[in-house]
Design a protein around this motif. Structure first.
Motif, mmCIF file in Angstrom:
data_model
loop_
_atom_site.group_PDB
_atom_site.id
_atom_site.type_symbol
_atom_site.label_atom_id
_atom_site.label_comp_id
_atom_site.label_asym_id
_atom_site.label_seq_id
_atom_site.Cartn_x
_atom_site.Cartn_y
_atom_site.Cartn_z
ATOM 1 N N VAL A 189 36.354 52.771 35.144
ATOM 2 C CA VAL A 189 35.587 52.473 33.939
ATOM 3 C C VAL A 189 36.401 52.822 32.696
ATOM 4 N N ALA A 190 37.017 53.992 32.713
ATOM 5 C CA ALA A 190 37.817 54.411 31.555
ATOM 6 C C ALA A 190 38.994 53.469 31.323
ATOM 7 N N ALA A 191 39.634 53.046 32.415
ATOM 8 C CA ALA A 191 40.800 52.168 32.275
ATOM 9 C C ALA A 191 40.410 50.816 31.683
ATOM 10 N N VAL A 192 39.322 50.229 32.177
ATOM 11 C CA VAL A 192 38.898 48.921 31.663
ATOM 12 C C VAL A 192 38.374 49.055 30.235
ATOM 13 N N ALA A 193 37.624 50.124 29.953
ATOM 14 C CA ALA A 193 37.117 50.334 28.590
ATOM 15 C C ALA A 193 38.264 50.482 27.603
ATOM 16 N N THR A 194 39.309 51.208 28.002
ATOM 17 C CA THR A 194 40.484 51.357 27.138
ATOM 18 C C THR A 194 41.156 50.015 26.907
ATOM 19 N N LEU A 195 41.252 49.212 27.972
ATOM 20 C CA LEU A 195 41.860 47.890 27.861
ATOM 21 C C LEU A 195 41.051 47.010 26.912
ATOM 22 N N ILE A 204 40.442 39.316 29.335
ATOM 23 C CA ILE A 204 40.622 40.215 30.476
ATOM 24 C C ILE A 204 39.760 39.686 31.619
ATOM 25 N N THR A 205 40.361 39.583 32.813
ATOM 26 C CA THR A 205 39.649 39.094 33.984
ATOM 27 C C THR A 205 39.628 40.172 35.061
ATOM 28 N N LEU A 206 38.433 40.595 35.443
ATOM 29 C CA LEU A 206 38.285 41.502 36.581
ATOM 30 C C LEU A 206 38.196 40.657 37.838
ATOM 31 N N PRO A 305 36.105 37.231 18.932
ATOM 32 C CA PRO A 305 35.613 37.890 20.152
ATOM 33 C C PRO A 305 36.735 38.277 21.113
ATOM 34 N N THR A 306 36.461 39.334 21.873
ATOM 35 C CA THR A 306 37.246 39.664 23.065
ATOM 36 C C THR A 306 36.452 39.126 24.254
ATOM 37 N N VAL A 307 37.134 38.469 25.186
ATOM 38 C CA VAL A 307 36.454 37.839 26.314
ATOM 39 C C VAL A 307 36.763 38.616 27.596
ATOM 40 N N LEU A 308 35.710 39.069 28.264
ATOM 41 C CA LEU A 308 35.824 39.758 29.554
ATOM 42 C C LEU A 308 35.172 38.869 30.605
ATOM 43 N N VAL A 309 35.911 38.541 31.663
ATOM 44 C CA VAL A 309 35.440 37.622 32.692
ATOM 45 C C VAL A 309 35.470 38.323 34.042
ATOM 46 N N THR A 310 34.468 38.092 34.880
ATOM 47 C CA THR A 310 34.554 38.509 36.279
ATOM 48 C C THR A 310 34.703 37.247 37.128
ATOM 49 N N SER A 311 35.631 37.308 38.068
ATOM 50 C CA SER A 311 35.922 36.131 38.894
ATOM 51 C C SER A 311 36.616 36.579 40.156
ATOM 52 N N ARG A 312 36.400 35.830 41.232
ATOM 53 C CA ARG A 312 37.088 36.161 42.474
ATOM 54 C C ARG A 312 38.538 35.711 42.462
ATOM 55 N N GLU A 313 38.925 34.950 41.435
ATOM 56 C CA GLU A 313 40.329 34.617 41.252
ATOM 57 C C GLU A 313 40.640 34.604 39.762
ATOM 58 N N ARG A 314 41.900 34.814 39.443
ATOM 59 C CA ARG A 314 42.290 34.828 38.039
ATOM 60 C C ARG A 314 42.214 33.423 37.460
ATOM 61 N N LEU A 315 42.184 33.364 36.121
ATOM 62 C CA LEU A 315 41.954 32.102 35.433
ATOM 63 C C LEU A 315 43.227 31.290 35.230
ATOM 64 N N ARG A 316 44.382 31.957 35.253
ATOM 65 C CA ARG A 316 45.672 31.307 35.007
ATOM 66 C C ARG A 316 45.736 30.719 33.592
ATOM 67 N N GLN A 321 44.867 38.970 30.927
ATOM 68 C CA GLN A 321 45.199 40.227 31.587
ATOM 69 C C GLN A 321 44.309 40.362 32.815
ATOM 70 N N ALA A 322 44.887 40.103 34.002
ATOM 71 C CA ALA A 322 44.121 40.243 35.243
ATOM 72 C C ALA A 322 44.063 41.717 35.631
ATOM 73 N N TRP A 323 42.887 42.157 36.081
ATOM 74 C CA TRP A 323 42.693 43.560 36.480
ATOM 75 C C TRP A 323 41.979 43.573 37.837
ATOM 76 N N PRO A 324 42.746 43.669 38.943
ATOM 77 C CA PRO A 324 42.120 43.663 40.280
ATOM 78 C C PRO A 324 41.231 44.896 40.474
ATOM 79 N N VAL A 325 40.008 44.681 40.884
ATOM 80 C CA VAL A 325 39.067 45.785 41.117
ATOM 81 C C VAL A 325 39.346 46.376 42.498
#
Length: 829
Positions: A189-195, A204-206, A305-316, A321-325
């Motif tokens: 949580v801290a790492a993603v919040a900082t990002l 950013i894509t989780l 805006p800053t855009v945060l996306v959740t996806s099972r694959e990166r957007l390319r 900034q892809a961030w594997p959970v």
């Protein structure tokens, strides 16, 4: 003071702008000021029977049996602190937390901390439940607020009528209220919040597989980073959309932008969000790719805006900034299981099986939650027994998202998004147990790099680096699903045949490396491929492929023995020899010989008969090297029962093998003859024979050198040449550290025990002997006769007092582990 139970009021305090205060006062004055502040709060709390639960830095956590007592303590503490430089914010909440040996557990603790964090220096905040019990205290209603734990909005009150700026609660947001509290993952949580808070972050894509907890992590990180987004946070769920066309409209609706018939939605959206300091959270985007990428790129480029996306694959997309959970940590996995299981059965407590269950569920949050939901029907042990049917076993609550109602549905959602080639390769990859190399994927599954990379991008396949290069692997739940898909195809048998053949090739590489310089890495390679070798063995057994099974059994048993798995090795060899009656006679000789070795180590009386079969078959085949080698193993099997017969057998082996030069078989014959010389107390002859064998060992790798150095050390100990014995023991121990497994380490410690005893520390020597005894017992093996003689000699040379000290040391507890004893005895190895 004992902690109160039942209905409890919690008081949390912390210093506002403590870092600024530290810089202003300096370290020494700040420390003194902080100590005074703590003492003031503690005195006020103690006067009203407050029990201190915890202290961290400048924060205090105190529990009270009644709300009025907590309010009185907070009021008095604030009055005493008002004149000083320290400004303290306080929060109170009343609830019924669970009291355990380690303190309080439950959402009430988190709620009190969140309320305190929303306040300002000098302010005391109360939850609705505490305010209801605050008769006689002046309170100010501050309205409803949501906090960073994302629970539903709660009415908050202030003690006293003073004016403060707005609370630090969540600003404008439509973040959903989760049905259960968020647990663990503090670092993530801290790492993603900082990002998110970083100025350069735009997109950013989780990423991660279904059930990895992407949405919950994204929601919590967004809440934690909310202070950085002055214009609020907008959450948009994409899971119900079937194409990307309505995405911009969904974002506009969340932003409160009314549709205009004469203007495109993108235009009005740009006008509303452009230049704003907003966080857009787009949840579950994978099924709309690649079409949704264009809309997300538009949002990224609005300039605000800053855009945060959740996806099972990166957007390319550029700037992404892809961030594997990652999976949960072991501690967080167990905490999640406990919390969810307690909701089903309040009496549930953690047991040893929970840790194993979470590991076998890949520490995947969804899988853990679904398993915990079944504790109302099954015990943890029953869940462990049924994990082979995990896809149908793990079912959730009725009101869950349909995609996550069962583990099967979660994986099916991802599988439906694959093209035909990706589905074929994913199914074929399921034959690998524990993963595979790129070459393995190419050979067995006819996979190409692009398809593998695509499966990685879609979070169905993972890649990690090993000492042998990159390795591809799947979570076990995904592998189970993929295996079902493979079984539905016509080429399932062909794929499993190729996998078994590939695994046999790996086993051949291990066999060929037994006598080379690469011995040190063999055990590591075995560990990596253990699952594949066992799966191939099971397939060869089921298909009754005699030669394949004999190869697998012959090639790996020595390494299984090094890992202390003698019983498992014997069972595989026995099965291979039963099926392989009609197999390659050379393979059969090798397997018979290897089984005789295993049986001898396990003190199985069948070792002699097995070795005699190998001798007879080698003689019939006319293979001198195999005949000589089989005689060596027969001699080893005879050693315990008939040393004269063993000696004669070794002499026959040496006569057959000597004309063939310095082969490994000849070295083994010399080595075993030296062992017999030790048992006959002919120590000088044994020393000379081991020295000759050591010269041959220089050609055959570190395992042979290590065991020969140790045996030479034993002989030198018998000759009372302890300094030389210690030198060879250290040499042997260094090789055993690389290649020896538990028995190699145990033999090293055994020799050290003799030298320690000779140096006068009988008790310490006894402790080391106890470690050795346990190591052999855990491996279900008995020491070789030579080691048994060595142990006997240690006691024979001891005086009565020393002998008693040896026995006391053996019985002493708790004794160090084998690894600890080895490290303490050979600190320079």
């Amino acid at each position: 003071m004992s902690l109160p139970s039942g209905t409890v009021t919690f008081l949390f305090t912390d210093v506002e702008r403590s870092t600024s205060l530290l810089h202003a006062l300096g370290p020494e004055e700040y420390a003194a000021t902080l100590a005074t502040h703590r003492a003031t709060i503690r005195e006020a709390c103690t006067r009203h029977d407050g029990a201190e639960v915890d202290t961290q830095g400048d924060a205090l956590f105190v529990a009270f049996a009644t709300a009025p007592a907590a309010l009185q303590a907070a009021s008095e503490a604030q009055a005493l602190l008002a004149a000083g430089p320290v400004r303290v914010r306080m929060g109170l909440h009343t609830g019924t937390p669970l009291l355990t040996e380690d303190g309080y557990v439950g959402i009430d603790v988190h709620r009190a901390a969140r309320i305190a964090a929303a306040g300002h220096g000098g302010q005391v905040l109360l939850s609705r439940s505490t305010a209801a019990l605050a008769d006689g205290f002046e309170l100010r209603d501050l309205g409803e607020h949501r906090f960073k734990d994302l629970a539903a909005a709660e009415r908050v009150y202030q003690l006293g009528a003073s004016d403060f700026t707005s609370l630090k609660s969540l600003g404008r947001t439509n973040l959903p209220v989760p049905a259960t509290p968020f647990l663990g993952r503090e670092e993530e949580v801290a790492a993603v919040a900082t990002l998110l808070s970083a100025a350069e972050a735009r997109l950013i894509t989780l990423t991660g597989p279904g059930g990895a907890g992407k949405t919950r992590l994204a929601l919590q990180a967004a809440a934690e980073a909310s202070d950085a987004f002055t214009d609020g946070i907008l959450w948009v769920s994409l899971s119900a959309l079937r194409d990307s066309a309505p995405v911009a409209g969904a974002v506009a609706a969340a932003a409160g932008v009314d549709p205009q018939s004469d203007r495109a939605v993108e235009e009005t959206l740009a006008e509303r969000l452009g230049k704003t300091n907003t966080l857009l959270l787009l949840d579950n985007a994978e099924h709309l790719l690649p079409d949704i990428a264009e809309t997300i790129a538009f949002l990224r480029d609005l300039g605000g805006p800053t855009v945060l996306v959740t996806s099972r694959e990166r957007l390319r997309l550029q700037g992404e900034q892809a961030w594997p959970v990652p999976p949960l940590t072991e501690e967080d996995g167990q905490a999640l299981f406990l919390a969810r299981a307690s909701a089903v059965d309040p009496s549930f407590r953690l047991s040893e099986g929970v840790a194993e269950l979470c590991v076998r569920l890949d520490e995947l949050p969804l899988a853990i939650e679904l398993a915990a939901a079944r504790t109302g029907v099954f015990t943890v042990e029953q869940l462990l027994d049924r994990l082979g049917r995990r896809l149908d076993l793990l079912k959730g609550v009725r009101d869950a998202d349909p995609r996550q109602r069962t583990l099967r549905a979660t994986i099916e959602w991802s599988h439906e998004l694959l093209d035909a080639e990706e589905k074929r390769v994913l199914a074929a990859l399921s034959v690998f147990a524990g993963g595979c190399t790129l070459e393995g994927a190419e050979d067995v599954c006819e996979a190409d790099v692009d398809t593998l990379e695509s499966l990685i991008d879609k979070s169905l396949l993972r890649r990690r680096q090993t000492a042998f290069g990159p390795r591809y692997w799947m979570l076990e739940s995904i592998r189970e699903f993929a295996a079902e898909r493979l079984d539905e195809t016509r080429n399932a048998v062909a794929v499993r045949d190729r996998h078994a053949s590939w695994a046999a090739g790996v086993a051949d590489e291990l066999w060929d490396g037994l006598h080379g310089e690469g011995q040190a890495s063999l055990l590591e390679r075995l560990d990596l491929e253990q699952g594949n070798l066992q799966a191939a063995t099971a397939h060869a057994t089921a298909t009754r492929d005699a030669d394949l099974l004999l190869r697998l059994a012959r090639d790996t048993q020595f390494l299984w023995m090094r890992r202390g798995m003698g019983r498992e090795a014997d069972a595989v060899l026995e099965r291979a020899l039963e099926i392989g009656v009609a197999g390659d006679p050379a393979l059969r000789i090798d397997a018979l010989r290897e089984r005789s070795y295993v049986q001898a180590r396990l003190k199985d009386e069948g070792a002699v008969a097995t070795a005699r079969q190998a001798v007879a078959l080698a003689s019939e085949l006319g293979d001198d090297l195999r005949l000589g080698d089989a005689l060596v193993y027969l001699g080893a099997a005879l050693t315990r029962a008939d040393q004269d017969a063993a000696r004669a057998t070794y002499e026959d082996a040496i006569a057959i093998l000597r004309p063939h030069g310095a082969t490994p078989e000849f070295r083994n014959a010399l080595y075993n003859m030296a062992n017999l010389a030790v048992l006959d107390r002919e120590f000088e002859a044994a020393r000379a024979a081991f020295a000759e064998a050591l010269e041959l060992d220089a050609r055959w790798g570190p395992w042979g050198r290590g065991i020969t150095h140790l045996n030479l050390a034993e002989v030198l100990y018998h000759l009372r040449r302890n300094d030389e014995a210690l030198r060879h023991a250290r040499e042997g121990a260094a090789y055993m550290r690389q290649t020896g497994g538990p028995i190699g380490l145990a033999n090293s410690v055994l020799i050290a025990a003799g030298i320690v005893a000779a140096g006068g520390d009988a008790h310490r020597a006894g402790v080391l002997l106890g470690v050795v005894d346990r190591a052999f017992a855990e491996a279900l093996e008995e020491p070789e006769p030579m080691e048994a003689l060595f142990r006997e000699t240690i006691f024979q040379r001891a005086s009565p007092d020393e002998r008693e000290a040896l026995h006391e040391g053996v019985r002493a507890g708790p004794a160090p582990s084998l690894e600890q004893a080895f490290a303490e005895t050979f600190p320079d190895v």
